[in-house]
Design a protein around this motif. Sequence first.
Motif, PDB file in Angstrom:
ATOM      1  N   MET A  54      67.852  66.844  84.214  1.00  0.00           N
ATOM      2  CA  MET A  54      66.907  65.927  84.620  1.00  0.00           C
ATOM      3  C   MET A  54      65.751  66.831  84.767  1.00  0.00           C
ATOM      4  SD  MET A  54      66.718  63.072  87.415  1.00  0.00           S
ATOM      5  CE  MET A  54      65.285  61.876  87.650  1.00  0.00           C
ATOM      6  N   ASP A  85      65.827  62.600  81.862  1.00  0.00           N
ATOM      7  CA  ASP A  85      65.206  61.613  82.939  1.00  0.00           C
ATOM      8  C   ASP A  85      66.508  61.073  83.765  1.00  0.00           C
ATOM      9  OD1 ASP A  85      66.213  59.564  81.705  1.00  0.00           O
ATOM     10  OD2 ASP A  85      64.333  58.999  80.638  1.00  0.00           O
ATOM     11  N   LYS A  87      69.810  61.621  86.587  1.00  0.00           N
ATOM     12  CA  LYS A  87      70.649  62.650  87.452  1.00  0.00           C
ATOM     13  C   LYS A  87      72.382  62.885  86.784  1.00  0.00           C
ATOM     14  CE  LYS A  87      70.708  61.918  91.946  1.00  0.00           C
ATOM     15  NZ  LYS A  87      70.316  60.929  93.304  1.00  0.00           N
TER      16      LYS A  87
ATOM     17  N   TYR C  28      62.611  63.590  94.926  1.00  0.00           N
ATOM     18  CA  TYR C  28      63.543  64.789  95.622  1.00  0.00           C
ATOM     19  C   TYR C  28      62.630  65.685  96.243  1.00  0.00           C
ATOM     20  CZ  TYR C  28      66.668  68.863  95.617  1.00  0.00           C
ATOM     21  OH  TYR C  28      67.252  69.996  95.925  1.00  0.00           O
ATOM     22  N   ALA C  38      67.705  60.490  95.931  1.00  0.00           N
ATOM     23  CA  ALA C  38      66.576  60.649  95.125  1.00  0.00           C
ATOM     24  C   ALA C  38      66.712  60.056  93.748  1.00  0.00           C
ATOM     25  CB  ALA C  38      66.086  62.080  95.085  1.00  0.00           C
ATOM     26  N   THR C  39      65.610  59.584  93.045  1.00  0.00           N
ATOM     27  CA  THR C  39      65.744  59.102  91.889  1.00  0.00           C
ATOM     28  C   THR C  39      64.761  59.771  90.744  1.00  0.00           C
ATOM     29  OG1 THR C  39      64.547  56.971  92.394  1.00  0.00           O
ATOM     30  CG2 THR C  39      67.088  57.082  92.436  1.00  0.00           C
ATOM     31  N   SER C  40      63.818  60.512  91.657  1.00  0.00           N
ATOM     32  CA  SER C  40      62.632  61.000  90.616  1.00  0.00           C
ATOM     33  C   SER C  40      62.721  62.779  91.230  1.00  0.00           C
ATOM     34  CB  SER C  40      61.182  60.474  90.788  1.00  0.00           C
ATOM     35  OG  SER C  40      60.943  60.693  92.029  1.00  0.00           O
ATOM     36  N   VAL C  41      61.891  63.492  90.217  1.00  0.00           N
ATOM     37  CA  VAL C  41      61.761  64.938  90.497  1.00  0.00           C
ATOM     38  C   VAL C  41      60.539  65.596  90.007  1.00  0.00           C
ATOM     39  CG1 VAL C  41      63.247  65.499  88.629  1.00  0.00           C
ATOM     40  CG2 VAL C  41      63.297  67.100  90.530  1.00  0.00           C
ATOM     41  N   ILE C  59      59.228  63.225  86.780  1.00  0.00           N
ATOM     42  CA  ILE C  59      60.141  62.469  85.765  1.00  0.00           C
ATOM     43  C   ILE C  59      61.102  61.717  86.541  1.00  0.00           C
ATOM     44  CG2 ILE C  59      62.035  62.978  84.069  1.00  0.00           C
ATOM     45  CD1 ILE C  59      60.372  65.222  83.072  1.00  0.00           C
ATOM     46  N   PHE C  60      61.055  60.215  86.271  1.00  0.00           N
ATOM     47  CA  PHE C  60      61.953  59.301  86.884  1.00  0.00           C
ATOM     48  C   PHE C  60      62.811  58.578  86.429  1.00  0.00           C
ATOM     49  CE2 PHE C  60      59.548  55.783  85.867  1.00  0.00           C
ATOM     50  CZ  PHE C  60      58.216  56.076  85.669  1.00  0.00           C
ATOM     51  N   SER C  61      63.989  57.733  86.981  1.00  0.00           N
ATOM     52  CA  SER C  61      64.916  57.017  86.483  1.00  0.00           C
ATOM     53  C   SER C  61      65.011  56.027  87.651  1.00  0.00           C
ATOM     54  CB  SER C  61      66.129  57.631  86.075  1.00  0.00           C
ATOM     55  OG  SER C  61      66.872  56.777  85.444  1.00  0.00           O
TER      56      SER C  61
END
Lengths: 165, 165, 165
Positions: A54, A85, A87, C28, C38-41, C59-61
Motif C-alpha cells: 500500500m 491502495d 492494506k 496512518y 488506519a485506512t490511508s497512508v 493513498i486511501f481505501s
Amino acid sequence: HSASCYRKPYTPHKPCKRFVFFYHDKLYMGKNSNLSNATSVAAANQTLLGNSQMGMLVIFSDPITSDRSLDSPHVAKATGFYFYDTKDTYNAWFAYTIIFNSSEYKGTINIMGADLMGVKTRDLSVVGGTGDFFMTRGIATFETDATEGFDYFRLKMDIKLYECY
Amino acid sequence: HSASCYRKPYTPHKPCKRFVFFYHDKLYMGKNSNLSNATSVAAANQTLLGNSQMGMLVIFSDPITSDRSLDSPHVAKATGFYFYDTKDTYNAWFAYTIIFNSSEYKGTINIMGADLMGVKTRDLSVVGGTGDFFMTRGIATFETDATEGFDYFRLKMDIKLYECY
Amino acid sequence: HSASCYRKPYTPHKPCKRFVFFYHDKLYMGKNSNLSNATSVAAANQTLLGNSQMGMLVIFSDPITSDRSLDSPHVAKATGFYFYDTKDTYNAWFAYTIIFNSSEYKGTINIMGADLMGVKTRDLSVVGGTGDFFMTRGIATFETDATEGFDYFRLKMDIKLYECY
C-alpha cells in the motif's frame, strides 16, 4: 428534423468501437538492475501500512501489443500511473492515457478507475478521448494475464467505446 | 415532442464555449530559494530511470492569466499535479482542475491526459465540470509557450467545451 | 422514430439517482501508532512550501457509511488518493473510485476534482461508472463533516448522477 430528446441508451454489448490488446509493465528494480528494458518506476515506495505494498506509486510509459507476447507489434503506448491502495490484499488504482500513433489510429484514450486485482475481470472508465477518439467514452475491462516476480505483469485490456464521433 | 434518438455529433471546430489562456508553473527549487513566489512543488523527485526526470511528480496551485504575462489579469487558478513519465525524452501527464472564482464565471473544469511535450499542440480531455460549467465535456489543447530553466514554464491552454448546459 | 437531435439538458436539481453518505479517512500516523485501524497512508510527505501540508499525497481505501457514525453500515468503499495543493491555506485535490459490492448495488463510480476545503460545499465531477452505474456522469458535492486532529476526517458526499443507463 431536430427535437429535444432523451439520450439513446447505450447497449453494453454493442460498443461502437472495441480494442482488445495487452499492456506490459516492466518495473525498474533499482541499482542498474534492468535500466535498459524497464518502462516503469516507483515514484513512491510501499509504506509500513499493511502487507500489500500500500502506498507504492508507479509512473509508467508502457508498451501495448496486439498479442500476448512483448515481441508482437506495439500498437500503442500507455502512459500514466498506478498505486497499490489496500492494506490486507493486493488492489491497485489506475489513471492513464493510451496513445495511438500509427498509420491506423492517431489520438488518445483517457482511462481511470479501480483495478480490483482479486476479481477475474474488473471495469474502469474511459472518461474521454482525442484525435481519432474525439470525445469518446466507454469501459476498459482489465484481466490479469501474467505476473512474473515483482518486476513484470501483463494485463489484457478490453476497451469498449460507447460514444464514437 | 420527445423521441429516442442518436446523439447530435459534436463539431470539433464549433465548441459551445472556448477559452484561450496561459498557465504558469513556478517550481519551488528548495533551500528557501523561491519560497515566496513558487506555486508548485515536487512531491516525488526524479528517479534513476532514464534522463528525462521520469518519476518526478509535481503538485501545483498555479495562476492562469488572460495574456502571456504573469502580470496580466489572473482569470482562474489551476490545481492538480503532473509528472514526467518517459525515460529517454520529456513527456508529462496531467490531471487538474481549473477553478474560476470571478464576477464573470464561478465553477470548475476537470481535465486529464498526456502532455506530449515534443508535439507542438497536444490534446487532453475535459472530463467534467461544475457550477457555470455544470456537466461540461471537451478538449484542452496544450502548447508550450515558454520554458525558463528548471523552475518556470508557461503553457497556452486552448479549452474547447462541446457540452454546455 | 429516431432523429438527430440536441441533448436533453440536464436539470441540476433532478438527478436520475442520488446517494448521500459519509466518507471516513483514518490516516496512518507512523511508528505502529494506529496500524490496525488506519485506512490511508501518506505516500509522499508534506514539503517545505507553505504552511498547509502542500505536497502531502495520501493513498486511501476508506469506508463509506450510510450515517455519520463509523459504526453504521458500510455501504461502499472509496479507493484512490488526495493531496494538499496550496501554500497558504488548506485545499486538497481528489481522484477516487467508490466501489459498491452489496446486495443492493454492484459497480463503481469514478470521481475527480478540487476539494476547496474552505468552502462549505464544493463540487467535484463524476466522470464515469461501471456495473450498475454503467457510463454514469454527474456531480459529487463534498462537505466537511468532522475533523479530529491530524489522523481523522469525515466528509459528507452527496453524489448526484445525471446520466443513468
